[in-house]
Design a protein around this motif. Structure first.
Motif, PDB file in Angstrom:
ATOM      1  N   ILE C  19       0.842  -1.205   0.000  1.00  0.00           N
ATOM      2  CA  ILE C  19       0.000   0.000   0.000  1.00  0.00           C
ATOM      3  C   ILE C  19       0.871   1.246   0.000  1.00  0.00           C
ATOM      4  O   ILE C  19       0.591   2.229  -0.684  1.00  0.00           O
ATOM      5  CB  ILE C  19      -0.926  -0.002   1.241  1.00  0.00           C
ATOM      6  CG1 ILE C  19      -1.898  -1.186   1.178  1.00  0.00           C
ATOM      7  CG2 ILE C  19      -1.703   1.299   1.331  1.00  0.00           C
ATOM      8  CD1 ILE C  19      -2.803  -1.305   2.387  1.00  0.00           C
ATOM      9  N   LEU C  20       1.991   1.180   0.777  1.00  0.00           N
ATOM     10  CA  LEU C  20       2.866   2.350   0.875  1.00  0.00           C
ATOM     11  C   LEU C  20       3.423   2.736  -0.484  1.00  0.00           C
ATOM     12  O   LEU C  20       3.439   3.902  -0.874  1.00  0.00           O
ATOM     13  CB  LEU C  20       4.003   2.029   1.849  1.00  0.00           C
ATOM     14  CG  LEU C  20       4.876   3.191   2.300  1.00  0.00           C
ATOM     15  CD1 LEU C  20       5.278   3.009   3.741  1.00  0.00           C
ATOM     16  CD2 LEU C  20       6.088   3.376   1.420  1.00  0.00           C
ATOM     17  N   GLU C  21       3.845   1.721  -1.253  1.00  0.00           N
ATOM     18  CA  GLU C  21       4.400   2.003  -2.575  1.00  0.00           C
ATOM     19  C   GLU C  21       3.326   2.478  -3.545  1.00  0.00           C
ATOM     20  O   GLU C  21       3.567   3.345  -4.385  1.00  0.00           O
ATOM     21  CB  GLU C  21       5.110   0.759  -3.117  1.00  0.00           C
ATOM     22  CG  GLU C  21       6.471   0.561  -2.488  1.00  0.00           C
ATOM     23  CD  GLU C  21       6.928  -0.888  -2.498  1.00  0.00           C
ATOM     24  OE1 GLU C  21       8.082  -1.123  -2.136  1.00  0.00           O
ATOM     25  OE2 GLU C  21       6.131  -1.792  -2.832  1.00  0.00           O
ATOM     26  N   ALA C  22       2.145   1.897  -3.392  1.00  0.00           N
ATOM     27  CA  ALA C  22       1.029   2.336  -4.233  1.00  0.00           C
ATOM     28  C   ALA C  22       0.696   3.792  -3.959  1.00  0.00           C
ATOM     29  O   ALA C  22       0.461   4.594  -4.875  1.00  0.00           O
ATOM     30  CB  ALA C  22      -0.195   1.464  -3.961  1.00  0.00           C
ATOM     31  N   ALA C  23       0.706   4.149  -2.657  1.00  0.00           N
ATOM     32  CA  ALA C  23       0.423   5.538  -2.287  1.00  0.00           C
ATOM     33  C   ALA C  23       1.502   6.461  -2.839  1.00  0.00           C
ATOM     34  O   ALA C  23       1.221   7.559  -3.324  1.00  0.00           O
ATOM     35  CB  ALA C  23       0.349   5.656  -0.769  1.00  0.00           C
ATOM     36  N   GLN C  24       2.767   5.989  -2.760  1.00  0.00           N
ATOM     37  CA  GLN C  24       3.875   6.780  -3.283  1.00  0.00           C
ATOM     38  C   GLN C  24       3.664   7.079  -4.761  1.00  0.00           C
ATOM     39  O   GLN C  24       3.950   8.176  -5.233  1.00  0.00           O
ATOM     40  CB  GLN C  24       5.164   5.994  -3.085  1.00  0.00           C
ATOM     41  CG  GLN C  24       6.389   6.854  -3.114  1.00  0.00           C
ATOM     42  CD  GLN C  24       7.366   6.410  -2.042  1.00  0.00           C
ATOM     43  OE1 GLN C  24       6.979   6.169  -0.890  1.00  0.00           O
ATOM     44  NE2 GLN C  24       8.603   6.281  -2.416  1.00  0.00           N
ATOM     45  N   LYS C  25       3.141   6.070  -5.491  1.00  0.00           N
ATOM     46  CA  LYS C  25       2.881   6.234  -6.921  1.00  0.00           C
ATOM     47  C   LYS C  25       1.855   7.344  -7.153  1.00  0.00           C
ATOM     48  O   LYS C  25       1.930   8.084  -8.125  1.00  0.00           O
ATOM     49  CB  LYS C  25       2.369   4.904  -7.483  1.00  0.00           C
ATOM     50  CG  LYS C  25       2.508   4.787  -8.982  1.00  0.00           C
ATOM     51  CD  LYS C  25       2.082   3.411  -9.439  1.00  0.00           C
ATOM     52  CE  LYS C  25       1.837   3.404 -10.928  1.00  0.00           C
ATOM     53  NZ  LYS C  25       1.145   2.186 -11.353  1.00  0.00           N
TER      54      LYS C  25
END
Lengths: 186, 372, 493
Positions: C19-25
């Motif tokens: 989720i963290l990486e998705a949010a970063q995207k």
């Protein structure tokens, strides 16, 4: 849009229109002062600073010359965090940090210079200090010197405690206090 | 050689005496003027409950600021001598001389004493007794305008030019009043020679009042005081400089060039004080003191040595001069500045008619009361 | 390819993304301490808690895989309260000695406290757990266990990146702390990265210790010249002094930086720096030294006995300037830009087999200007045909045996006194690439240019400028007015 303000000056009466009487009245004031001060210079309020200073009133809350507070073992309370140098709008503080080998608080200022000829006496350094290490309460009014060198305060000149100190406030001083306690110096 | 000396003894003696007098008198005036620059600040300081300059010292001895003029002079000499790139170089250089020289020349006609006998030679205590001394005064003080105007114009600076224009207008205007106030005096004393006028003031009115100008012409005295202050460009008539607004005609001047302007102003104060003393306060006269000693109205007499009398006369003149110098400083630090239109209407609408009226009244009084 | 919604915005990510990486995207920042993109996920700091619909509790964004239809909220009241509480928890035993801590100004605790908490602590200052402060570990680091929040980034770095695994969390619960395993030393050659990745002031660099506050530092991106890898770095400097260099993570070369490359900046400043010319062993001003060098070259030039040697430690510009000097000014054939060397990552992380940064760039100079091979040059020197050799200090070291045998006069360019080979006749200083721009080609063929963070000491000029002057003394003009002028005729591709 220029705003216009009407000033209702009182019209001059005849005596005032002639000027001469009013001028004489004005001259009498200045001449009175002249002779009063000529024959009794003691009434002149001017103080020949910096040779002579007058004690500041007891309730004065002036910002006066800086000092660096000292711990009970004689080391400066300052931990060279550079907050005062950062806050200083006049760029008059120069710090070089160094490391204690055994003291718990690790860091201390090897150099702490305040160039009083640049200082604007704003007190931001005191506000910024997290260690309660710098204060402007020596009641010495600075600024009078015959050369610039006299106005450069170094660490040695700045270190001074006032009666009732050292204070034990400040975040990193907790460590220093513990260290002093461990050495039995509290 | 000796024959030449014998043949021209009078001229040589006269020339030599004049040179010695000129040197001594101008030397004294210059020294006094230097002190005036200090006095200006000391007097203003005392009036404003301050101490004034007291730091300049030689080997630690400050004498309450007595060395300040020397320090100022050293500073002035050491400053950069700057000429603006677009200035008229020649006129820019000449202007300070135009300001200084006429003022210095004016001291020639001021009598600072009666006469002293030196080895049987009667030495007049005046550098040159011109028969038309008063006109000489007016003429040369008219020349001083050039200093102001050339300085302002040659600088090629708007503010300096403005100052120069103001100065020219102001000095020309007040020159008229200055001249007219003196007409009454000339009528009364019947001479334009300053020495004659001073001697005339030694007489007594009604047997006990000295016939000083201020007694005979009180009205003219006030007008002269005002006009001479304006002529000298001092407060309240200092629009020429107007430190707070246009700086003035010497804006581009620095170093000794500026010092020349400033010095000229202070010499002018001394000069005008001497003129007031000479014209209205009996010059070197001491009331009831005559060549042989005091002769009081009641009939009492006090015979005095000739040299003592001369010394008292010169002293009297000095005291009067110092007093009016002091008064000039007091006025300078008491009054605010006029506006330019106020100053001009004061001159043309008030002082000029009053000066003319004064001449009229003097003439009328002389017609009815007879000559002095 | 699951599609999820974060704060109302839909985003499609690859399977396995957290989720963290998705949010970063999406550009949504989720605070984190233990998460690091190049380390394994640990999920222990709890700072990245987010609210996921239908999940009973808050979930750690770093360790939760994004799933189809997930609805994530990162700024809800619940999340905010969680962040505040996590921070309060982390700060319970934090000593708050920010005034003496080098991390202050770039500290995760300070930043997140200002962003997400601003709460007053409910715990007494006196009750804080005391641990060992200021402990020197390894050659480069200082560990302060009191400041540690046990995110274990350092432990994972040693275990996963350097694979030396010196560090471990010792003790349990309230007693847990970072410590070195017995019999190990923290000298793995990459240890200073630990100071970088530590989000708080627990690990600090001994080199940077107390030198400067970080908020005074200006940052200039440039490249590391420690080896042929050519890592991107960021020089942190203030008032013409470089205080540290840190890696500038990029997909092509590096996330980390080795200790050797990181401390290379120290050669530029300090006592070892050469700011004047040297004739034999005596320091002399630059101009007289240059005249002396020019005189020696002129002596040997008539007989065609001057040789110029390029250097893989110099930029393309400076090498090209040297080539022009040999070809156009000295009119000699004896110049060599042939430095073949084995390249490739040596230790599996960053350090290259080739210690010189520009061997590939030199190839471009050789293509443009030609020249003889290194073996040919050595044989000519050995045969006594060459009387004077002009070279860069470190490159001269490569042919030192031949020089020594023939007794050839050696003139070198050096930035540091330590680089000057023994028996050098004359040395001229030049501006290092922390002080002047230069183009380098790394082992992958990537062309990168340095950005100087500092200015050269007074009187020290870039090498191409020194060469230009030398040519002028030799009676011909190379017309080199800038580094770009030297690049003329070189095909940079």
């Amino acid at each position: 849009m220029i705003s216009v303000k009407k000033v209702n000056n009182k019209p001059l009466n005849l005596l005032e229109k002639i000027y001469l009487w009013e001028i004489a009245r004005g001259l009498s004031v200045t001449i009175r002062h002249f002779f009063a001060n000529l024959f009794n210079p003691g009434n002149i309020l001017t103080v020949p600073y910096p040779e002579k200073t007058i004690p500041l009133p007891g309730n004065a809350r002036f910002r006066t010359r800086h000092r660096l507070k000292v711990r009970s073992d004689g080391s400066p309370k300052c931990v060279a965090c550079f907050m005062c140098q950062t806050a200083c709008p006049a760029y008059c503080i120069r710090i070089e940090a160094a490391e204690y080998t055994e003291n718990t608080v690790e860091k201390y200022p090897a150099v702490f210079d305040i160039d009083l000829s640049r200082c604007v006496m704003c007190g931001m350094c005191v506000e910024a200090c997290p260690e309660d290490a710098i204060a402007m309460d020596t009641e010495e009014l600075t600024g009078g010197a015959l050369n610039r060198g006299e106005l450069l305060m170094t660490k040695d000149g700045l270190l001074r405690n006032l009666p009732g100190e050292p204070s034990r406030k400040g975040a990193a001083n907790r460590l220093a206090n513990e260290y002093l306690k461990s050495r039995g110096e509290e | 050689m000796m024959e030449f000396f014998e043949a021209n003894k009078d001229i040589l003696l006269f020339t030599g005496a004049a040179a010695v007098k000129a040197l001594a008198f101008l030397g004294a005036v210059m020294g006094f003027t230097a002190l005036m620059t200090l006095a200006e600040r000391k007097v203003s300081a005392l009036m404003q409950d301050r101490v004034g300059p007291n730091r300049a010292s030689v080997f630690g001895f400050a004498f309450n600021g007595l060395f300040q003029p020397i320090a100022d002079a050293i500073k002035m000499i050491l400053k950069e001598d700057f000429v603006p790139g677009r200035a008229e170089k020649l006129l820019f250089t000449l202007a300070p001389f135009f300001a200084l020289v006429p003022v210095l020349a004016l001291f020639a006609v001021i009598p600072f004493g009666d006469y002293v006998m030196v080895y049987g030679y009667q030495l007049e205590l005046q550098i040159a007794d011109l028969p038309l001394g008063l006109f000489f005064v007016l003429a040369l003080s008219g020349l001083a305008i050039y200093g102001v105007f050339l300085g302002g114009w040659a600088s090629k600076n708007n503010f300096a030019l403005l100052g120069g224009l103001r100065g020219a207008a102001q000095m020309v205007s007040y020159e008229v009043v200055l001249g007219l106030t003196l007409v009454g005096l000339m009528m009364i004393y019947g001479s334009a020679s300053l020495q004659d006028m001073v001697r005339a003031q030694g007489r007594l009115l009604f047997g006990f009042i000295p016939a000083w100008g201020v007694v005979c012409q009180p009205f003219a005295f006030i007008l002269f005081l005002i006009a001479s202050t304006a002529e000298n460009k001092r407060t309240p008539f200092d629009l020429v400089e107007g430190e707070s607004e246009i700086i003035g005609y010497f804006m581009e001047y620095s170093s000794m060039r500026f010092a020349a302007f400033m010095f000229a102003e202070f010499i002018e104060i001394v000069l005008i004080s001497m003129l007031i003393a000479t014209l209205f306060f009996g010059g070197w006269q001491v009331p009831y003191l005559y060549e042989t000693g005091f002769m009081f109205p009641g009939g009492a007499e006090l015979p005095l040595n000739h040299y003592l009398v001369s010394a008292m006369q010169v002293g009297s003149f000095t005291v009067k001069t110092v007093f009016f110098c002091w008064f000039s400083l007091i006025v300078r630090w008491t009054l605010p500045r006029f506006r330019f239109d106020q100053m001009m209407s004061l001159c043309w609408k008030a002082l000029l008619p009053l000066a003319l009226l004064n001449i009229l009244l003097t003439g009328a009084a002389m017609t009815f009361l007879g000559k002095l | 390819m699951p599609t999820l919604t974060i704060d109302g915005k839909p985003v499609e990510v690859e399977k396995g993304t957290s989720i963290l990486e998705a949010a970063q995207k999406l550009g949504v920042y989720i605070p984190r301490y233990c998460y690091h993109p190049k380390l394994s996920v640990s999920g222990n700091c709890r700072m990245c808690l987010v609210e996921v619909e239908k999940a009973p509790k808050l979930l750690t964004a770093c360790s939760t895989e994004a799933a189809e239809g997930m609805v994530v909220r990162t700024v809800s009241d619940k999340v905010k309260a969680a962040r505040r509480d996590v921070l309060e928890y982390l700060l319970i035993n934090h000593p708050l000695d920010c005034p003496i801590c080098d991390q202050a100004g770039e500290c995760g605790l300070q930043n997140y406290y200002m962003d997400y908490s601003l709460a007053k602590s409910r715990f007494k200052n006196e009750d804080k757990v005391r641990r060992q402060k200021r402990r020197a570990l390894g050659p480069h680091l200082v560990l302060d266990n009191e400041r540690c929040i046990l995110c274990t980034r350092c432990v994972r770095f040693c275990a996963e990146v350097t694979k030396t695994a010196e560090l471990e969390v010792m003790g349990r619960g309230d007693h847990s702390h970072i410590d070195m395993k017995e019999g190990k030393a923290l000298d793995n050659g990459y240890s200073l990265n630990i100071a970088d990745i530590c989000p708080v002031g627990a690990w600090t660099s001994r080199d940077f210790r107390f030198k400067q506050r970080v908020w005074f530092l200006k940052k200039t991106p440039t490249i590391c010249l420690g080896c042929a890898t050519g890592c991107l770095i960021e020089a942190h400097h203030n008032e013409n002094t470089i205080y540290r260099t840190v890696p500038l993570p990029n997909p092509e070369t590096n996330t980390w930086l080795c200790d050797h490359g990181r401390l290379a900046y120290k050669a530029v400043q300090g006592g070892d720096r050469l700011v004047k010319g040297v004739i034999k062993n005596g320091l002399i001003d630059f101009e007289p030294a240059l005249r002396e060098v020019a005189a020696r070259i002129d002596e040997a030039r008539g007989a065609g006995a001057v040789a110029v040697l390029g250097s893989p430690w110099l930029s393309i510009e400076d090498n090209a300037a040297l080539a022009r000097l040999a070809k156009d000014a000295l009119k000699t054939e004896n110049y060599c830009f042939d430095f073949a060397s084995e390249q490739g990552i040596k230790d599996g992380i960053l350090i290259n087999k080739d210690p010189s940064p520009n061997a590939n760039g030199l190839r471009l100079v050789k293509d443009a200007h030609g020249g003889i091979s290194q073996a040919e040059l050595s044989s000519r020197i050995a045969a006594g045909q060459i009387k004077v050799v002009l070279a860069e200090a470190r490159a001269a070291g490569l042919i030192k045996d031949a020089l020594k045998a023939a007794g050839t006069r050696l003139i070198v360019f050096a930035a540091n006194k330590g680089e000057i080979p023994a028996a050098t006749y004359a040395t001229l200083p030049y501006a290092s690439y922390f002080e002047t721009p230069g183009t380098f080609v790394n082992y992958q063929g990537l062309r990168r240019r340095t950005t100087p963070p500092a200015e050269a000491p007074e009187g020290v000029k870039p090498l191409w400028a020194v060469v230009n002057k030398l040519a002028a003394y030799s009676g011909s003009s190379l017309r080199l007015d800038s580094a770009e002028d030297a690049l003329k005729g070189i095909d940079l591709k």
